[in-house]
Design a protein around this motif. Structure first.
Motif, PDB file in Angstrom:
ATOM      1  N   ASP A 156       0.818  -0.979  -0.088  1.00 17.35           N
ATOM      2  CA  ASP A 156       0.156   0.309  -0.052  1.00 17.35           C
ATOM      3  C   ASP A 156       0.826   1.182  -0.002  1.00 17.35           C
ATOM      4  N   TRP A 157       0.045   2.262  -0.212  1.00 20.09           N
ATOM      5  CA  TRP A 157       0.796   3.676  -0.307  1.00 20.09           C
ATOM      6  C   TRP A 157      -0.037   4.468   0.580  1.00 20.09           C
ATOM      7  N   TYR A 158       0.776   5.139   1.518  1.00 20.78           N
ATOM      8  CA  TYR A 158       0.190   6.013   2.668  1.00 20.78           C
ATOM      9  C   TYR A 158       0.470   7.429   2.399  1.00 20.78           C
ATOM     10  N   MET A 159      -0.853   8.209   2.442  1.00 21.75           N
ATOM     11  CA  MET A 159      -0.645   9.734   2.455  1.00 21.75           C
ATOM     12  C   MET A 159      -0.554  10.340   3.931  1.00 21.75           C
ATOM     13  N   GLY A 160       0.333  11.245   3.924  1.00 22.25           N
ATOM     14  CA  GLY A 160       0.290  11.830   5.216  1.00 22.25           C
ATOM     15  C   GLY A 160       0.986  13.128   5.367  1.00 22.25           C
ATOM     16  N   SER A 161       1.026  14.045   6.519  1.00 24.26           N
ATOM     17  CA  SER A 161       1.425  15.083   6.670  1.00 24.26           C
ATOM     18  C   SER A 161       2.848  15.249   6.624  1.00 24.26           C
ATOM     19  N   LEU A 162       3.826  16.126   6.174  1.00 18.23           N
ATOM     20  CA  LEU A 162       5.153  16.259   6.487  1.00 18.23           C
ATOM     21  C   LEU A 162       5.439  17.242   7.255  1.00 18.23           C
ATOM     22  N   TYR A 163       6.216  17.039   8.410  1.00 11.68           N
ATOM     23  CA  TYR A 163       6.491  18.279   9.446  1.00 11.68           C
ATOM     24  C   TYR A 163       7.853  18.825   9.281  1.00 11.68           C
ATOM     25  N   GLU A 164       8.036  19.858   9.699  1.00 12.88           N
ATOM     26  CA  GLU A 164       9.505  20.695   9.543  1.00 12.88           C
ATOM     27  C   GLU A 164      10.769  19.743  10.015  1.00 12.88           C
ATOM     28  N   ASP A 165      10.150  18.916  11.193  1.00 19.20           N
ATOM     29  CA  ASP A 165      11.133  18.160  11.729  1.00 19.20           C
ATOM     30  C   ASP A 165      11.688  16.918  10.979  1.00 19.20           C
ATOM     31  N   GLY A 166      10.803  16.785   9.721  1.00 18.64           N
ATOM     32  CA  GLY A 166      11.118  15.428   8.866  1.00 18.64           C
ATOM     33  C   GLY A 166      10.247  14.232   9.144  1.00 18.64           C
ATOM     34  N   SER A 167       9.587  14.345  10.200  1.00 22.73           N
ATOM     35  CA  SER A 167       8.506  13.449  10.360  1.00 22.73           C
ATOM     36  C   SER A 167       7.303  13.364   9.599  1.00 22.73           C
ATOM     37  N   ILE A 168       6.697  12.162   9.585  1.00 26.95           N
ATOM     38  CA  ILE A 168       5.601  12.286   8.924  1.00 26.95           C
ATOM     39  C   ILE A 168       4.482  11.409   9.464  1.00 26.95           C
ATOM     40  N   ASP A 169       3.188  11.927   9.697  1.00 23.92           N
ATOM     41  CA  ASP A 169       1.823  11.301  10.199  1.00 23.92           C
ATOM     42  C   ASP A 169       1.190  10.887   9.141  1.00 23.92           C
ATOM     43  N   CYS A 170       0.930   9.618   8.899  1.00 25.65           N
ATOM     44  CA  CYS A 170       0.024   9.225   7.537  1.00 25.65           C
ATOM     45  C   CYS A 170      -1.266   8.684   8.300  1.00 25.65           C
ATOM     46  N   TRP A 171      -2.487   9.181   7.429  1.00 28.89           N
ATOM     47  CA  TRP A 171      -3.605   9.244   7.877  1.00 28.89           C
ATOM     48  C   TRP A 171      -4.668   8.483   6.640  1.00 28.89           C
ATOM     49  N   THR A 172      -4.163   8.249   5.484  1.00 29.08           N
ATOM     50  CA  THR A 172      -4.906   7.586   4.683  1.00 29.08           C
ATOM     51  C   THR A 172      -4.089   6.502   3.739  1.00 29.08           C
ATOM     52  N   ALA A 173      -4.707   5.347   3.272  1.00 23.55           N
ATOM     53  CA  ALA A 173      -4.029   4.492   2.410  1.00 23.55           C
ATOM     54  C   ALA A 173      -4.565   4.067   1.125  1.00 23.55           C
ATOM     55  N   TYR A 174      -3.811   3.954   0.145  1.00 18.72           N
ATOM     56  CA  TYR A 174      -4.047   3.533  -1.338  1.00 18.72           C
ATOM     57  C   TYR A 174      -3.510   2.323  -1.771  1.00 18.72           C
ATOM     58  N   GLY A 175      -4.079   1.588  -2.533  1.00 18.82           N
ATOM     59  CA  GLY A 175      -3.880   0.316  -3.148  1.00 18.82           C
ATOM     60  C   GLY A 175      -2.851   0.446  -4.070  1.00 18.82           C
ATOM     61  N   GLU A 176      -2.784   1.539  -4.858  1.00 18.38           N
ATOM     62  CA  GLU A 176      -1.769   2.021  -5.895  1.00 18.38           C
ATOM     63  C   GLU A 176      -1.244   3.170  -5.922  1.00 18.38           C
ATOM     64  N   LEU A 177      -0.019   3.434  -6.305  1.00 14.75           N
ATOM     65  CA  LEU A 177       0.477   4.693  -6.403  1.00 14.75           C
ATOM     66  C   LEU A 177      -0.041   5.747  -7.146  1.00 14.75           C
ATOM     67  N   TYR A 178      -0.748   5.363  -8.271  1.00 15.53           N
ATOM     68  CA  TYR A 178      -1.322   6.175  -9.078  1.00 15.53           C
ATOM     69  C   TYR A 178      -2.373   6.985  -8.564  1.00 15.53           C
ATOM     70  N   GLU A 179      -3.179   5.912  -7.906  1.00 14.61           N
ATOM     71  CA  GLU A 179      -4.346   6.318  -6.782  1.00 14.61           C
ATOM     72  C   GLU A 179      -3.945   7.448  -5.957  1.00 14.61           C
ATOM     73  N   ALA A 180      -3.060   7.089  -5.079  1.00 12.91           N
ATOM     74  CA  ALA A 180      -2.401   8.159  -4.025  1.00 12.91           C
ATOM     75  C   ALA A 180      -1.955   9.370  -4.662  1.00 12.91           C
ATOM     76  N   LEU A 181      -1.380   9.445  -5.808  1.00 12.01           N
ATOM     77  CA  LEU A 181      -0.815  10.548  -6.482  1.00 12.01           C
ATOM     78  C   LEU A 181      -2.164  11.413  -6.957  1.00 12.01           C
ATOM     79  N   ARG A 182      -3.291  10.700  -7.441  1.00 10.88           N
ATOM     80  CA  ARG A 182      -4.250  11.482  -7.835  1.00 10.88           C
ATOM     81  C   ARG A 182      -5.040  11.955  -6.726  1.00 10.88           C
ATOM     82  N   GLY A 183      -4.932  11.345  -5.664  1.00 10.94           N
ATOM     83  CA  GLY A 183      -5.778  11.743  -4.306  1.00 10.94           C
ATOM     84  C   GLY A 183      -5.022  12.918  -3.604  1.00 10.94           C
TER      85      GLY A 183
END
Length: 102
Positions: free
Chosen positions: A74-101
């Motif tokens: 899966d491909w997970y979308m999330g917020s990128l913070y200034e310290d470089g950490s990421i909090d993911c909050w949604t998932a997609y089965g394909e990279l193409y879908e995530a990019l369109r999302g």
């Protein structure tokens, strides 16, 4: 030191089957970049405690990221913070879908 860091960034590659320009075209973000996977990534979308994730691929889109983990496809979308950490909050089965999302 800064020159060394820049050199490492340029060596980061997009996921197999993709080019950086292809990622930019599908996402609509012409400044999209491949980021180092060496960072803190968490899944925060459940009602339970946050879950640490081991990133394999990280794509950056200003304040957002798309992350592929080592544990699944899966491909997970999330917020990128200034310290470089990421909090993911949604998932997609394909990279193409995530990019369109984005």
């Amino acid at each position: 030191m800064a020159e060394h860091d820049e050199g490492r960034t340029s060596e980061l590659q997009p996921p197999p089957g993709w080019t950086l320009q292809g990622i930019r075209d599908v996402s609509g973000d012409q400044e999209a970049v491949v980021l180092s996977a060496d960072r803190v990534v968490k899944w925060v979308a459940s009602d339970g405690p946050d879950e640490a994730m081991d990133a394999e691929v990280v794509l950056g889109f200003h304040g957002l990221c798309i992350v592929k983990t080592v544990r699944d496809d899966d491909w997970y979308m999330g917020s990128l913070y200034e310290d470089g950490s990421i909090d993911c909050w949604t998932a997609y089965g394909e990279l193409y879908e995530a990019l369109r999302g984005l």
